[in-house]
Design a protein around this motif. Structure first.
Motif, PDB file in Angstrom:
ATOM      1  N   VAL A 226       0.836  -1.204   0.000  1.00 60.95           N
ATOM      2  CA  VAL A 226       0.000   0.000   0.000  1.00 60.95           C
ATOM      3  C   VAL A 226       0.866   1.246   0.000  1.00 60.95           C
ATOM      4  CG1 VAL A 226      -1.632   1.353   1.357  1.00 60.95           C
ATOM      5  CG2 VAL A 226      -2.011  -1.090   1.041  1.00 60.95           C
ATOM      6  N   ALA A 227       1.933   1.259   0.786  1.00 62.09           N
ATOM      7  CA  ALA A 227       2.812   2.421   0.832  1.00 62.09           C
ATOM      8  C   ALA A 227       3.425   2.697  -0.528  1.00 62.09           C
ATOM      9  CB  ALA A 227       3.914   2.200   1.871  1.00 62.09           C
ATOM     10  N   ALA A 228       3.866   1.655  -1.238  1.00 57.21           N
ATOM     11  CA  ALA A 228       4.469   1.824  -2.562  1.00 57.21           C
ATOM     12  C   ALA A 228       3.450   2.350  -3.559  1.00 57.21           C
ATOM     13  CB  ALA A 228       5.045   0.493  -3.048  1.00 57.21           C
ATOM     14  N   VAL A 229       2.248   1.818  -3.506  1.00 57.34           N
ATOM     15  CA  VAL A 229       1.194   2.231  -4.443  1.00 57.34           C
ATOM     16  C   VAL A 229       0.831   3.694  -4.230  1.00 57.34           C
ATOM     17  CG1 VAL A 229      -1.230   1.891  -5.058  1.00 57.34           C
ATOM     18  CG2 VAL A 229       0.263  -0.089  -4.762  1.00 57.34           C
ATOM     19  N   LEU A 230       0.668   4.105  -2.989  1.00 59.15           N
ATOM     20  CA  LEU A 230       0.254   5.479  -2.699  1.00 59.15           C
ATOM     21  C   LEU A 230       1.358   6.491  -2.984  1.00 59.15           C
ATOM     22  CD1 LEU A 230      -1.779   5.083   0.620  1.00 59.15           C
ATOM     23  CD2 LEU A 230      -2.624   5.144  -1.728  1.00 59.15           C
ATOM     24  N   ALA A 231       2.608   6.087  -2.842  1.00 54.72           N
ATOM     25  CA  ALA A 231       3.714   7.017  -3.077  1.00 54.72           C
ATOM     26  C   ALA A 231       3.901   7.322  -4.547  1.00 54.72           C
ATOM     27  CB  ALA A 231       5.010   6.451  -2.492  1.00 54.72           C
ATOM     28  N   GLY A 232       3.654   6.343  -5.426  1.00 57.05           N
ATOM     29  CA  GLY A 232       3.885   6.556  -6.849  1.00 57.05           C
ATOM     30  C   GLY A 232       5.365   6.618  -7.167  1.00 57.05           C
ATOM     31  N   GLY A 233       5.708   7.237  -8.311  1.00 59.64           N
ATOM     32  CA  GLY A 233       7.081   7.189  -8.767  1.00 59.64           C
ATOM     33  C   GLY A 233       7.742   8.516  -9.086  1.00 59.64           C
ATOM     34  N   TYR A 234       7.047   9.645  -8.912  1.00 61.52           N
ATOM     35  CA  TYR A 234       7.695  10.932  -9.185  1.00 61.52           C
ATOM     36  C   TYR A 234       8.732  11.203  -8.092  1.00 61.52           C
ATOM     37  CZ  TYR A 234       4.271  12.054 -12.802  1.00 61.52           C
ATOM     38  OH  TYR A 234       3.512  12.049 -13.944  1.00 61.52           O
ATOM     39  N   PRO A 235       9.991  11.487  -8.452  1.00 61.27           N
ATOM     40  CA  PRO A 235      11.042  11.622  -7.437  1.00 61.27           C
ATOM     41  C   PRO A 235      10.713  12.602  -6.315  1.00 61.27           C
ATOM     42  CG  PRO A 235      12.018  11.508  -9.622  1.00 61.27           C
ATOM     43  CD  PRO A 235      10.533  11.573  -9.827  1.00 61.27           C
ATOM     44  N   ASP A 236      10.183  13.784  -6.651  1.00 59.91           N
ATOM     45  CA  ASP A 236       9.884  14.769  -5.613  1.00 59.91           C
ATOM     46  C   ASP A 236       8.773  14.297  -4.680  1.00 59.91           C
ATOM     47  OD1 ASP A 236      11.819  16.439  -6.518  1.00 59.91           O
ATOM     48  OD2 ASP A 236      10.482  17.893  -7.467  1.00 59.91           O
ATOM     49  N   ALA A 237       7.824  13.540  -5.218  1.00 62.47           N
ATOM     50  CA  ALA A 237       6.748  13.019  -4.375  1.00 62.47           C
ATOM     51  C   ALA A 237       7.262  11.888  -3.490  1.00 62.47           C
ATOM     52  CB  ALA A 237       5.595  12.535  -5.239  1.00 62.47           C
ATOM     53  N   VAL A 238       8.086  11.014  -4.053  1.00 65.03           N
ATOM     54  CA  VAL A 238       8.642   9.901  -3.285  1.00 65.03           C
ATOM     55  C   VAL A 238       9.460  10.421  -2.101  1.00 65.03           C
ATOM     56  CG1 VAL A 238      10.299   7.991  -3.377  1.00 65.03           C
ATOM     57  CG2 VAL A 238       8.639   8.292  -5.229  1.00 65.03           C
TER      58      VAL A 238
END
Length: 413
Positions: free
Chosen positions: A169-181
């Motif tokens: 769930v944490a991986a899914v919600l974080a997504g992949g944009y570097p600044d968001a991660v």
């Protein structure tokens, strides 16, 4: 800095191709990677600089003539440069003359179609894959392995992550944009994603087309978020916004050109009968979709239902990235027949071999979860390589002939 698996492909292309383009959404890491590759040997220009942009639009040929080897960032802001680059590399055809980046599909930029045909190689750079986020030095071989038919064995279970549902769930919600991660707070990530979408729709969209109802686009994106992973019905989507079906389809095409969403075609090979031919629409980043839907981990611990479409977006994004690095490079489809039996993702290689992938937002897998995969296997026979049910558990489990349940972490281990 995160490892970027596209770097090797870009450097290889620069060695034998006159113009190389890094193409992907804003804030996916294109500029950072281009600067790294450019080093001190190449002039670096960004069209986000107002003075450089003005020069590019006023005198594109003069600007390009002043360059030997260069990086030009955000090329879609001055499409006039592409014709000037064409003239330059025709006169001086050394490989690696220009490395350009674009936050829109180059083929969608007005007046640029075919201007660099035969002179350019485009390397996609989407937001970070999970393997990149986790710092793995080499790209996962999931795609090649499932087509090879020998990737999974029950004894391999110990090699997979065992953190369970919370990690998924944490991986899914974080997504992949570097600044968001990089933002550890869910609230701060959601703020970033909302600001990101607003900036894209108010700035980059107008670089592609003049829209007479541009104020409707943010509402359209919200509607698309609530129908993510559904079969596309242009008239129904338009009805929610007082737009006709043709206008909605045109606007969605522009969102595709900006790498926010992507249509997934229905799989309808010659071996299949009574299949639905309507495409689905997926967001390319699960974190962005979760931000639009306002999903938080605490809510999902109580109610898993909203996770389904976002988890599908996560898997679609991972498969899209993994496919671009694989030897197989399969096309990605979905499957649904007239009996409403479906498979979330169908991958087909150049030899017409097929892998089916079903996504489950549960920690338990049942035999019934393989219904669609077995239907596809019955239709395709020997062309069917493997059926995989991805779930948020921690073990690899065989489910009969060429069928296996695998943890989500199989995508990045």
């Amino acid at each position: 800095m995160f490892p970027r698996y596209a770097e090797g492909a870009i450097r290889e292309a620069l060695a034998d191709t006159r113009v190389v383009a890094i193409s992907g959404p804003r804030q996916a890491g294109k500029t950072t990677l281009a600067r790294k590759i450019a080093g001190r040997e190449r002039t670096f220009l960004t069209l986000d600089d107002a003075a450089v942009l003005a020069s590019a639009r006023r005198d594109p040929n003069g600007l390009v003539r002043s360059l030997d080897t260069a990086v030009i960032d955000e090329i879609q802001r001055a499409p006039e440069l592409l014709l000037a680059i064409k003239l330059s590399v025709d006169e001086d055809p050394r490989p690696g003359r220009f490395l350009i980046t674009g936050s829109a599909d180059l083929q969608a930029i007005p007046r640029t179609q075919d201007s660099l045909a035969g002179r350019i190689e485009v390397v996609p750079l989407l937001p970070l894959a999970q393997a990149e986020i986790r710092g793995r030095l080499h790209p996962p071989r999931f795609i090649d392995a499932v087509f090879g038919g020998d990737v999974f064995h029950p004894l391999d279970a110990e090699s997979f992550d065992r953190n369970g549902a919370d990690d998924a769930v944490a991986a899914v919600l974080a997504g992949g944009y570097p600044d968001a991660v990089a933002r550890r707070s869910e609230r701060r990530r959601a703020d970033w994603y909302r600001a990101y979408v607003s900036a894209i729709l108010t700035r980059d969209l107008t670089d592609l087309a003049a829209l007479d109802k541009i104020n409707r686009v943010p509402n359209l994106v919200e509607v698309l978020a609530h129908h993510a992973g559904d079969l596309v019905n242009w008239a129904s989507l338009g009805g929610k916004l007082a737009l006709d079906a043709a206008t909605v389809q045109r606007y969605v095409t522009l969102l595709e050109h900006l790498f926010l969403v992507r249509r997934v075609r229905a799989y309808s090979g010659n071996d299949l009968k009574r299949v639905v031919s309507t495409p689905k629409l997926h967001f390319l980043d699960s974190g962005l979709l979760a931000g639009l839907l306002g999903l938080e981990a605490g809510r999902l611990r109580v109610d898993r239902q909203p996770l389904g479409p976002v988890l599908e977006a996560f898997v679609f994004g991972e498969l899209t990235k993994l496919s671009s690095w694989s030897e197989v490079r399969p096309a990605i489809y979905h499957y649904r027949d007239k009996d409403q039996v479906e498979v979330d993702f169908v991958l087909e290689d150049a030899r017409r071999g097929v892998v089916g992938i079903e996504v489950k937002a549960t920690a338990t897998v049942w035999d019934s979860d393989f219904r669609g995969l077995r239907r596809l296997q019955a239709h395709l026979g020997d062309r069917f390589r493997r059926g995989v049910v991805l779930y948020d558990g921690g073990r690899l489990l065989p489910f009969g002939d060429r069928m296996v349940a695998a943890p989500l972490s199989a995508l990045w281990r």
